[in-house]
Design a protein around this motif. Structure first.
Motif, PDB file in Angstrom:
ATOM      1  N   ALA A 109       0.844  -1.197   0.000  1.00  0.00           N
ATOM      2  CA  ALA A 109       0.000   0.000   0.000  1.00  0.00           C
ATOM      3  C   ALA A 109       0.879   1.248   0.000  1.00  0.00           C
ATOM      4  CB  ALA A 109      -0.930  -0.012   1.212  1.00  0.00           C
ATOM      5  N   GLN A 110       1.949   1.179   0.809  1.00  0.00           N
ATOM      6  CA  GLN A 110       2.843   2.351   0.872  1.00  0.00           C
ATOM      7  C   GLN A 110       3.556   2.580  -0.461  1.00  0.00           C
ATOM      8  OE1 GLN A 110       5.317   1.590   4.328  1.00  0.00           O
ATOM      9  NE2 GLN A 110       3.449   1.188   5.493  1.00  0.00           N
ATOM     10  N   ASN A 111       3.699   1.504  -1.242  1.00  0.00           N
ATOM     11  CA  ASN A 111       4.387   1.626  -2.538  1.00  0.00           C
ATOM     12  C   ASN A 111       3.420   1.760  -3.710  1.00  0.00           C
ATOM     13  OD1 ASN A 111       7.182   1.517  -1.861  1.00  0.00           O
ATOM     14  ND2 ASN A 111       6.817  -0.583  -1.188  1.00  0.00           N
ATOM     15  N   ASN A 112       2.150   2.014  -3.398  1.00  0.00           N
ATOM     16  CA  ASN A 112       1.120   2.200  -4.438  1.00  0.00           C
ATOM     17  C   ASN A 112       0.995   1.005  -5.376  1.00  0.00           C
ATOM     18  OD1 ASN A 112       0.589   4.772  -3.443  1.00  0.00           O
ATOM     19  ND2 ASN A 112       2.138   5.712  -4.771  1.00  0.00           N
ATOM     20  N   PHE A 113       1.076  -0.207  -4.805  1.00  0.00           N
ATOM     21  CA  PHE A 113       0.915  -1.409  -5.621  1.00  0.00           C
ATOM     22  C   PHE A 113      -0.543  -1.570  -6.050  1.00  0.00           C
ATOM     23  CE2 PHE A 113       4.804  -4.066  -3.971  1.00  0.00           C
ATOM     24  CZ  PHE A 113       5.657  -3.144  -4.562  1.00  0.00           C
ATOM     25  N   CYS A 114      -0.760  -2.536  -6.921  1.00  0.00           N
ATOM     26  CA  CYS A 114      -2.103  -2.799  -7.449  1.00  0.00           C
ATOM     27  C   CYS A 114      -3.067  -3.205  -6.332  1.00  0.00           C
ATOM     28  CB  CYS A 114      -1.996  -3.909  -8.489  1.00  0.00           C
ATOM     29  SG  CYS A 114      -3.601  -4.525  -9.008  1.00  0.00           S
ATOM     30  N   LEU A 115      -4.320  -2.722  -6.443  1.00  0.00           N
ATOM     31  CA  LEU A 115      -5.312  -2.926  -5.383  1.00  0.00           C
ATOM     32  C   LEU A 115      -6.251  -4.097  -5.655  1.00  0.00           C
ATOM     33  CD1 LEU A 115      -6.002   0.893  -5.103  1.00  0.00           C
ATOM     34  CD2 LEU A 115      -5.044  -0.494  -3.248  1.00  0.00           C
ATOM     35  N   TYR A 116      -5.924  -4.917  -6.626  1.00  0.00           N
ATOM     36  CA  TYR A 116      -6.843  -5.996  -7.017  1.00  0.00           C
ATOM     37  C   TYR A 116      -7.210  -6.903  -5.838  1.00  0.00           C
ATOM     38  CZ  TYR A 116      -9.073  -9.846  -9.264  1.00  0.00           C
ATOM     39  OH  TYR A 116      -9.995 -10.788  -9.595  1.00  0.00           O
ATOM     40  N   LYS A 117      -6.201  -7.285  -5.055  1.00  0.00           N
ATOM     41  CA  LYS A 117      -6.450  -8.260  -3.978  1.00  0.00           C
ATOM     42  C   LYS A 117      -7.221  -7.664  -2.806  1.00  0.00           C
ATOM     43  CE  LYS A 117      -2.668 -11.489  -4.700  1.00  0.00           C
ATOM     44  NZ  LYS A 117      -1.549 -12.138  -3.988  1.00  0.00           N
ATOM     45  N   VAL A 118      -7.292  -6.321  -2.738  1.00  0.00           N
ATOM     46  CA  VAL A 118      -8.133  -5.714  -1.700  1.00  0.00           C
ATOM     47  C   VAL A 118      -9.429  -5.195  -2.331  1.00  0.00           C
ATOM     48  CG1 VAL A 118      -6.438  -5.239   0.095  1.00  0.00           C
ATOM     49  CG2 VAL A 118      -6.660  -3.639  -1.826  1.00  0.00           C
ATOM     50  N   GLY A 119      -9.787  -5.807  -3.442  1.00  0.00           N
ATOM     51  CA  GLY A 119     -11.138  -5.604  -3.959  1.00  0.00           C
ATOM     52  C   GLY A 119     -11.296  -4.689  -5.158  1.00  0.00           C
ATOM     53  N   CYS A 120     -10.229  -4.225  -5.795  1.00  0.00           N
ATOM     54  CA  CYS A 120     -10.413  -3.317  -6.930  1.00  0.00           C
ATOM     55  C   CYS A 120     -11.143  -4.028  -8.075  1.00  0.00           C
ATOM     56  CB  CYS A 120      -9.069  -2.798  -7.432  1.00  0.00           C
ATOM     57  SG  CYS A 120      -9.280  -1.668  -8.821  1.00  0.00           S
ATOM     58  N   LYS A 121     -12.210  -3.380  -8.571  1.00  0.00           N
ATOM     59  CA  LYS A 121     -12.982  -3.958  -9.680  1.00  0.00           C
ATOM     60  C   LYS A 121     -12.708  -3.208 -10.986  1.00  0.00           C
ATOM     61  CE  LYS A 121     -14.921  -6.695  -6.611  1.00  0.00           C
ATOM     62  NZ  LYS A 121     -14.546  -6.049  -5.338  1.00  0.00           N
ATOM     63  N   GLY A 122     -11.546  -2.526 -11.034  1.00  0.00           N
ATOM     64  CA  GLY A 122     -11.157  -1.836 -12.266  1.00  0.00           C
ATOM     65  C   GLY A 122     -11.152  -2.724 -13.495  1.00  0.00           C
ATOM     66  N   PRO A 123     -10.800  -4.025 -13.350  1.00  0.00           N
ATOM     67  CA  PRO A 123     -10.808  -4.889 -14.533  1.00  0.00           C
ATOM     68  C   PRO A 123     -12.210  -5.135 -15.092  1.00  0.00           C
ATOM     69  CG  PRO A 123      -9.355  -5.797 -12.844  1.00  0.00           C
ATOM     70  CD  PRO A 123     -10.111  -4.666 -12.209  1.00  0.00           C
ATOM     71  N   MET A 124     -13.254  -4.882 -14.307  1.00  0.00           N
ATOM     72  CA  MET A 124     -14.620  -5.141 -14.780  1.00  0.00           C
ATOM     73  C   MET A 124     -15.371  -3.849 -15.098  1.00  0.00           C
ATOM     74  SD  MET A 124     -13.659  -7.061 -12.067  1.00  0.00           S
ATOM     75  CE  MET A 124     -13.263  -8.770 -11.809  1.00  0.00           C
ATOM     76  N   THR A 125     -14.708  -2.705 -14.974  1.00  0.00           N
ATOM     77  CA  THR A 125     -15.441  -1.430 -14.986  1.00  0.00           C
ATOM     78  C   THR A 125     -15.033  -0.525 -16.147  1.00  0.00           C
ATOM     79  OG1 THR A 125     -15.521  -1.572 -12.588  1.00  0.00           O
ATOM     80  CG2 THR A 125     -16.026   0.572 -13.549  1.00  0.00           C
ATOM     81  N   PHE A 126     -16.043   0.005 -16.827  1.00  0.00           N
ATOM     82  CA  PHE A 126     -15.796   0.923 -17.940  1.00  0.00           C
ATOM     83  C   PHE A 126     -16.137   2.348 -17.520  1.00  0.00           C
ATOM     84  CE2 PHE A 126     -15.891  -3.133 -19.862  1.00  0.00           C
ATOM     85  CZ  PHE A 126     -15.071  -3.045 -20.973  1.00  0.00           C
ATOM     86  N   ASN A 127     -15.156   3.207 -17.587  1.00  0.00           N
ATOM     87  CA  ASN A 127     -15.352   4.617 -17.227  1.00  0.00           C
ATOM     88  C   ASN A 127     -14.061   5.346 -17.569  1.00  0.00           C
ATOM     89  OD1 ASN A 127     -16.336   6.990 -16.148  1.00  0.00           O
ATOM     90  ND2 ASN A 127     -16.913   6.108 -14.177  1.00  0.00           N
ATOM     91  N   ASN A 128     -14.143   6.670 -17.697  1.00  0.00           N
ATOM     92  CA  ASN A 128     -12.919   7.421 -18.022  1.00  0.00           C
ATOM     93  C   ASN A 128     -12.352   8.179 -16.828  1.00  0.00           C
ATOM     94  OD1 ASN A 128     -14.898   9.336 -17.902  1.00  0.00           O
ATOM     95  ND2 ASN A 128     -14.474  10.286 -19.887  1.00  0.00           N
ATOM     96  N   CYS A 129     -12.766   7.827 -15.594  1.00  0.00           N
ATOM     97  CA  CYS A 129     -12.257   8.603 -14.459  1.00  0.00           C
ATOM     98  C   CYS A 129     -10.766   8.376 -14.238  1.00  0.00           C
ATOM     99  CB  CYS A 129     -13.065   8.369 -13.186  1.00  0.00           C
ATOM    100  SG  CYS A 129     -13.261   6.669 -12.758  1.00  0.00           S
ATOM    101  N   SER A 130     -10.241   7.245 -14.763  1.00  0.00           N
ATOM    102  CA  SER A 130      -8.796   7.057 -14.641  1.00  0.00           C
ATOM    103  C   SER A 130      -8.057   8.030 -15.562  1.00  0.00           C
ATOM    104  CB  SER A 130      -8.415   5.615 -14.990  1.00  0.00           C
ATOM    105  OG  SER A 130      -9.032   5.206 -16.193  1.00  0.00           O
ATOM    106  N   ILE A 131      -8.765   8.596 -16.542  1.00  0.00           N
ATOM    107  CA  ILE A 131      -8.122   9.533 -17.470  1.00  0.00           C
ATOM    108  C   ILE A 131      -8.418  10.979 -17.076  1.00  0.00           C
ATOM    109  CG2 ILE A 131      -7.956  10.247 -19.900  1.00  0.00           C
ATOM    110  CD1 ILE A 131      -9.033   7.403 -20.592  1.00  0.00           C
ATOM    111  N   ILE A 132      -9.706  11.278 -16.831  1.00  0.00           N
ATOM    112  CA  ILE A 132     -10.022  12.697 -16.571  1.00  0.00           C
ATOM    113  C   ILE A 132     -10.062  13.050 -15.087  1.00  0.00           C
ATOM    114  CG2 ILE A 132     -11.227  13.067 -18.760  1.00  0.00           C
ATOM    115  CD1 ILE A 132     -13.850  12.751 -17.350  1.00  0.00           C
TER     116      ILE A 132
END
Ligand code: SF4
Ligand code: SF4
Length: 407
Positions: A301-324
């Motif tokens: 967490a301190q190194n900003n690693f991927c959050l998948y294992k703590v529940g991130c659903k980014g792989p299933m989600t369509f949106n542009n908030c990661s860009i804008i």
């Protein structure tokens, strides 16, 4: 300008802009848009406000405005040559009247608009477009408000864009939410105002898919606009809250082209929801390297690693908030350290909003390519024949253990 011609200017039913065409298509689109903007310029602003004067008063320089227009052109997936035209279209955005209904929700989308303390051009423009009726923001109440709505619907019949925020409760009796002295249900209210709209824009996940009010066991039978309004062009801008930039994008597209933007199978504009969070995420390199946050506050967490294992659903989600991003583009949820909870997807509260990976989530192997849109990615995501994240995570963990053992 005759009546028929004027009606044509505000009809949103025509074909959508195709974002996959060649030069000839864009040349002809440019000419059409130019003609439309010229015609809109000849109309009086509905609210008598000069958008450029207001922007200037708020400290937005011409240079900043053109930079914004250039970014918005890219957001709308138009060629850069459209930038001056997009700027002109933004200047005449208040020729299009907007009616905004607030139904079963927390008003979070409106809050997202009005709570920003250093508004960007998007927020300023939304502030000064012609809101003919907005139950949450206007000062009129009771009979006065009802009259205002009637006046707006009558005066701009067939020309107004109807923005809807909030779900519609249609469970047993439908009287979970009523409005006005007549006790009109939200469903009746929506049908009445939708009838003469040029197009409907459902804003936020409650208005699009039922959102939090529709979470199990959905006691009020909450549904989204597209579940009950038929025969009208509908654009869905989900998310919790919807991003103001996407709201402006939809209006701007309509002002510019007279058409609603190209949509995916969930009626979301492809310019905003054609991207998967996971494919534009700043932590993606860590996912590919098998570096995960294992529990809150750990070294990962301190190194900003991927959050998948703590529940991130980014792989299933369509949106542009990661860009804008949100809040004047300062940050976004994953940037702030929490996984995506899939707020722009149907049933997100039940399906995605928990802090562990989905037990049966099979997503494509890291570096296995980028899915282009929800239609290609498929709503059958969970049955996709692909290498599972579980396998990848297990391999990463195994590799980690092996390294430790080798030391
Ligand atoms: S799983 Fe989430 S945090 Fe990890 S790369 Fe994908 S979107 Fe980003
Ligand atoms: S990161 Fe995910 S949950 Fe957060 S706003 Fe974006 S789509 Fe919604």
């Amino acid at each position: 300008m005759n009546r028929e011609h004027l009606r044509g200017l505000f009809s949103a039913k025509s074909a959508r802009v195709d974002t996959n065409r060649g030069e000839e298509y864009y040349n002809s689109l440019f000419e059409r848009c130019k003609k439309r903007v010229e015609e809109l310029k000849r109309l009086e602003p509905v609210n008598g406000v000069d958008i450029m004067e207001v922007l200037e008063d708020e400290g937005v320089s011409r240079r900043d405005f053109l930079k914004w227009a250039s970014a918005m052109t890219a957001t709308l997936m138009l060629p850069a040559s459209f930038t001056p035209l997009v700027a002109e279209a933004a200047e005449v955005m208040n020729r299009v009247p907007v009616i905004w209904l607030e139904l079963q929700d927390c008003a979070g989308n409106t809050e997202a608009l009005i709570r920003s303390d250093g508004p960007k051009v998007d927020e300023l423009i939304l502030d000064i477009i012609s809101f003919e009726f907005n139950e949450t923001l206007m000062t009129a109440a009771g009979h006065q408000a009802e009259e205002q709505l009637e006046d707006a619907m009558h005066h701009f019949k067939g020309k107004y864009l109807l923005f809807v925020e909030g779900a519609i409760p249609v469970g047993a009796g439908k009287e979970w939410c009523t409005i006005g002295a007549s006790g009109e249900t939200f469903e009746e209210h929506l049908h009445r105002v939708a009838k003469d709209a040029a197009a409907i824009v459902a804003v936020g996940t409650c208005a699009t898919f039922g959102g939090v009010p529709a979470a199990a066991p959905n006691p009020t039978g909450a549904v989204g606009v597209m579940d009950i309004v038929k025969g009208k062009p509908i654009v869905n801008i989900p998310a919790c809250p919807a991003n103001p930039a996407n709201m402006v994008g939809v209006i701007l597209h309509y002002v510019l082209t007279g058409q609603i933007p190209e949509l995916d199978s969930l009626l979301r504009p492809k310019f905003a929801f054609g991207y998967r969070i996971h494919d534009n995420c700043e932590r993606r390199a860590h996912f590919d390297a098998g570096e995960f946050v294992e529990e809150w506050g750990d070294e990962g967490a301190q190194n900003n690693f991927c959050l998948y294992k703590v529940g991130c659903k980014g792989p299933m989600t369509f949106n542009n908030c990661s860009i804008i991003r949100y809040n004047e583009s300062v940050n976004w949820p994953i940037g702030a350290g929490h996984g995506c909870i899939g707020c722009s997807e149907p049933d997100f509260w039940d399906k995605y909003a928990y802090e562990r990976p989905m037990a049966d989530a099979n997503i494509k192997a890291p570096t296995g390519g980028v899915e282009k849109s929800v239609d290609e990615f498929g709503l059958g995501l969970l049955s996709a024949a692909a290498v599972g994240i579980g396998i990848h995570a297990a391999i990463s963990a195994f590799a980690g253990k092996k390294d430790e053992g080798d030391e």
